[in-house]
Design a protein around this motif. Structure first.
Motif, short mmCIF file in Angstrom:
data_model
loop_
_atom_site.label_atom_id
_atom_site.label_comp_id
_atom_site.label_asym_id
_atom_site.label_seq_id
_atom_site.Cartn_x
_atom_site.Cartn_y
_atom_site.Cartn_z
N ALA A 1 -2.18 -0.51 -14.58
CA ALA A 1 -2.01 0.93 -14.42
C ALA A 1 -0.54 1.32 -14.24
O ALA A 1 -0.24 2.51 -14.11
CB ALA A 1 -2.82 1.43 -13.23
N ARG A 2 0.36 0.33 -14.18
CA ARG A 2 1.81 0.52 -13.97
C ARG A 2 2.11 1.18 -12.63
O ARG A 2 3.09 1.90 -12.48
CB ARG A 2 2.44 1.33 -15.11
CG ARG A 2 2.15 0.81 -16.51
CD ARG A 2 2.41 -0.68 -16.64
NE ARG A 2 3.81 -1.04 -16.55
CZ ARG A 2 4.27 -2.28 -16.48
NH1 ARG A 2 3.40 -3.30 -16.49
NH2 ARG A 2 5.56 -2.52 -16.41
N GLU A 3 1.27 0.92 -11.63
CA GLU A 3 1.50 1.38 -10.25
C GLU A 3 2.26 0.29 -9.51
O GLU A 3 1.72 -0.40 -8.63
CB GLU A 3 0.18 1.70 -9.56
CG GLU A 3 -0.58 2.87 -10.14
CD GLU A 3 0.04 4.21 -9.75
OE1 GLU A 3 0.95 4.22 -8.89
OE2 GLU A 3 -0.38 5.23 -10.32
N LEU A 4 3.53 0.12 -9.85
CA LEU A 4 4.31 -1.03 -9.38
C LEU A 4 4.67 -0.95 -7.90
O LEU A 4 4.65 -1.96 -7.19
CB LEU A 4 5.56 -1.18 -10.24
CG LEU A 4 5.29 -1.31 -11.75
CD1 LEU A 4 6.60 -1.40 -12.52
CD2 LEU A 4 4.41 -2.52 -12.04
N GLU A 5 5.02 0.23 -7.41
CA GLU A 5 5.34 0.37 -5.99
C GLU A 5 4.12 0.11 -5.13
O GLU A 5 4.22 -0.39 -4.02
CB GLU A 5 5.90 1.78 -5.72
CG GLU A 5 7.30 2.02 -6.25
CD GLU A 5 8.36 1.19 -5.51
OE1 GLU A 5 8.06 0.66 -4.42
OE2 GLU A 5 9.48 1.05 -6.05
N ARG A 6 2.95 0.45 -5.67
CA ARG A 6 1.70 0.21 -4.94
C ARG A 6 1.44 -1.28 -4.80
O ARG A 6 0.84 -1.73 -3.82
CB ARG A 6 0.55 0.89 -5.69
CG ARG A 6 -0.72 1.05 -4.86
CD ARG A 6 -1.65 2.07 -5.48
NE ARG A 6 -2.83 2.25 -4.64
CZ ARG A 6 -3.99 1.62 -4.83
NH1 ARG A 6 -4.11 0.79 -5.84
NH2 ARG A 6 -5.02 1.84 -4.04
N ILE B 1 10.86 -6.09 -12.25
CA ILE B 1 9.90 -5.31 -13.02
C ILE B 1 10.03 -3.82 -12.70
O ILE B 1 10.02 -2.96 -13.59
CB ILE B 1 8.46 -5.80 -12.76
CG1 ILE B 1 8.26 -7.21 -13.32
CG2 ILE B 1 7.44 -4.84 -13.37
CD1 ILE B 1 6.93 -7.83 -12.96
N ILE B 2 10.15 -3.50 -11.42
CA ILE B 2 10.27 -2.10 -10.99
C ILE B 2 11.57 -1.48 -11.51
O ILE B 2 11.59 -0.34 -12.00
CB ILE B 2 10.21 -2.00 -9.45
CG1 ILE B 2 8.80 -2.36 -8.96
CG2 ILE B 2 10.59 -0.60 -8.97
CD1 ILE B 2 8.66 -2.45 -7.46
N LYS B 3 12.64 -2.23 -11.42
CA LYS B 3 13.94 -1.74 -11.92
C LYS B 3 13.88 -1.47 -13.42
O LYS B 3 14.39 -0.45 -13.90
CB LYS B 3 15.02 -2.79 -11.61
CG LYS B 3 16.43 -2.33 -11.98
CD LYS B 3 17.45 -3.39 -11.59
CE LYS B 3 18.87 -2.94 -11.97
NZ LYS B 3 19.88 -3.98 -11.60
N LYS B 4 13.23 -2.36 -14.16
CA LYS B 4 13.11 -2.18 -15.60
C LYS B 4 12.26 -0.97 -15.93
O LYS B 4 12.57 -0.19 -16.86
CB LYS B 4 12.49 -3.44 -16.21
CG LYS B 4 12.41 -3.43 -17.73
CD LYS B 4 11.84 -4.74 -18.25
CE LYS B 4 11.77 -4.73 -19.78
NZ LYS B 4 11.22 -6.01 -20.30
N ALA B 5 11.18 -0.77 -15.17
CA ALA B 5 10.30 0.38 -15.40
C ALA B 5 11.01 1.69 -15.10
O ALA B 5 10.88 2.68 -15.84
CB ALA B 5 9.05 0.25 -14.54
N ASN B 6 11.78 1.72 -14.01
CA ASN B 6 12.53 2.94 -13.65
C ASN B 6 13.59 3.25 -14.70
O ASN B 6 13.83 4.41 -15.03
CB ASN B 6 13.18 2.76 -12.27
CG ASN B 6 12.16 2.74 -11.15
OD1 ASN B 6 11.05 3.27 -11.30
ND2 ASN B 6 12.51 2.15 -10.03
#
Length: 414
Positions: free
Chosen positions: A266-271, A403-408
């Motif tokens: 779901a791309r809820e990476l912070e979760r 992963i989070i950095k890349k998504a942001n």
């Protein structure tokens, strides 16, 4: 039941083969667990067509895997016992028990495949309910086969296989009624090697990683067998209690794998970060409580497995529980971060963590057993847990932040 009704030698026979069975079951858990992660990622992405195809290819791969694994295990049973250096006084019963359980490999694959699918779809309660029912059936059949039909340790093996098969059937029937997504069409069964390989890329590393953990325990068992059947019986009783006490930690790890897979899809990476942190806290609390219980009540717990007068077995089992119990917190963190990595698709990183765990466990077991005897067997796993956990925690934080950095970055550019 075996220890109380058939004696310490029969308990040792079952215990001496338990590691082989554990190895096979670990491979099955990893293989089917990897398929569950693939399904969970598609569930998180709400890709219904992909979910149905994932279920179909997972089923086909599991059937082929079952046939191959059963043939290898049953045909090589005698050779496996020779390599394990099973003491002569228990080797006959050891073969009887191991052969029956490995013959029923299909039942284990069936239950694990269905239960992992249900967990991937957000239902972890149903597999638990049916497994509780199966456990009760297992206990009843143990008494019937051992006491009434006089089948010895083979009876205990058949009780396990039959109970697990019943559990799988119940899960399967229930899942078809509750989840229409599991009712596949002819189109869903169309086999694609490319799609199958996507599942194998997750399932095989998990299977090998789980197996490496079991291989490490096999190394311990080999070192243990050189100490005689009394040490084997003590280790068996202690390890059974240890497995029960650490099951909440292992189950938490399974939940983390499903949770991270769904949120990754779901791309809820912070979760994912919040959930893994929460799971680490739960693991720490459970580890403290579990360690306290097994250390405080070690003697009465061991008495459940061995009869009166087995003082040396009692003493060694208590030593095992104390030396392992103080490290349950580390084991809990190991389960959390290893499964988190698997859930976000970094199965190879978790696999290398398992390799490091194997190396450390083997070194401690074989190098120190001549000096510390039974104590070396007891501390081999805790040392391995500590080394692997450091590796996995560092890897997890690096990968999830990347992963989070890349998504942001992608969001900003979009």
């Amino acid at each position: 039941i075996v220890g109380k009704t058939l004696g310490a030698e029969s308990l040792a026979a079952v215990g001496s083969t338990s590691i082989i069975i554990y190895f096979v079951f670990c491979f099955i858990n990893g293989f089917t667990g990897g398929f569950g992660i693939c399904l969970g990622q598609r569930f998180g992405a709400r890709d219904e067509a992909g979910m149905r195809k994932s279920i179909a290819v997972s089923t086909l791969l599991s059937v082929g895997f079952t046939v191959i694994l059963t043939l290898i295990c049953c045909l090589g049973a005698h050779r496996i016992l020779e390599l394990m250096q099973i003491p002569a006084d228990i080797s006959g019963e050891a073969y009887d028990y191991m052969f029956v359980v490995l013959l029923g490999t299909g039942a284990t694959v069936f239950y694990n495949m269905i239960s992992n699918m249900l967990r991937a779809l957000g239902d972890s309660k149903t597999p638990l309910v049916f497994l509780i029912i199966a456990s009760i059936i297992n206990i009843i059949l143990d008494f019937v086969f051992i006491l009434t039909f006089k089948m010895g340790v083979a009876g205990a093996g058949w009780a396990t296989v039959i109970a697990q098969f019943i559990s799988g059937i119940l899960c399967f029937v229930y899942s078809l009624k509750k989840f229409p997504i599991l009712r596949l069409t002819k189109h869903d069964w169309k086999f694609s090697w490319k799609f199958a390989w996507q599942h194998l890329e997750v399932g095989l590393p998990m299977a090998f990683q789980f197996s490496i953990t079991a291989i490490g325990t096999m190394v311990i068992q080999s070192a243990l067998n050189s100490l005689g059947s009394t040490a084997v019986a003590a280790f068996t009783a202690g390890s059974k209690i240890d497995q029960f006490a650490t099951q909440p930690l292992a189950s938490l790890g399974v939940a983390v794998a499903t949770y991270t897979a769904q949120n990754y899809g779901a791309r809820e990476l912070e979760r994912i970060k919040k959930g893994v942190t929460g799971a680490a806290i739960i693991a720490t609390v459970c580890g403290i409580v579990g360690g306290f219980v097994v250390i405080t009540f070690a003697k009465p717990l061991v008495a459940l497995f061995v009869g009166s007068g087995q003082n040396e077995v009692m003493s060694l089992s208590k030593e095992y529980l104390v030396l392992n119990g103080v490290f349950y917190v580390i084991l809990g963190l190991l389960f959390v971060y290893r499964n988190a990595l698997q859930g976000i698709g970094s199965s190879m990183i978790a696999f290398f963590g398992g390799v490091w765990e194997l190396v450390m466990r083997s070194l401690v077991a074989f190098v120190l057993v001549s000096y510390l005897k039974f104590a070396a067997v007891c501390i081999a796993s805790p040392v391995a847990w500590f080394g692997a956990t450091i590796w996995l925690m560092i890897a997890y934080f690096i990968i999830i932040n990347r992963i989070i950095k890349k998504a942001n970055f992608a969001k900003i550019n979009y």
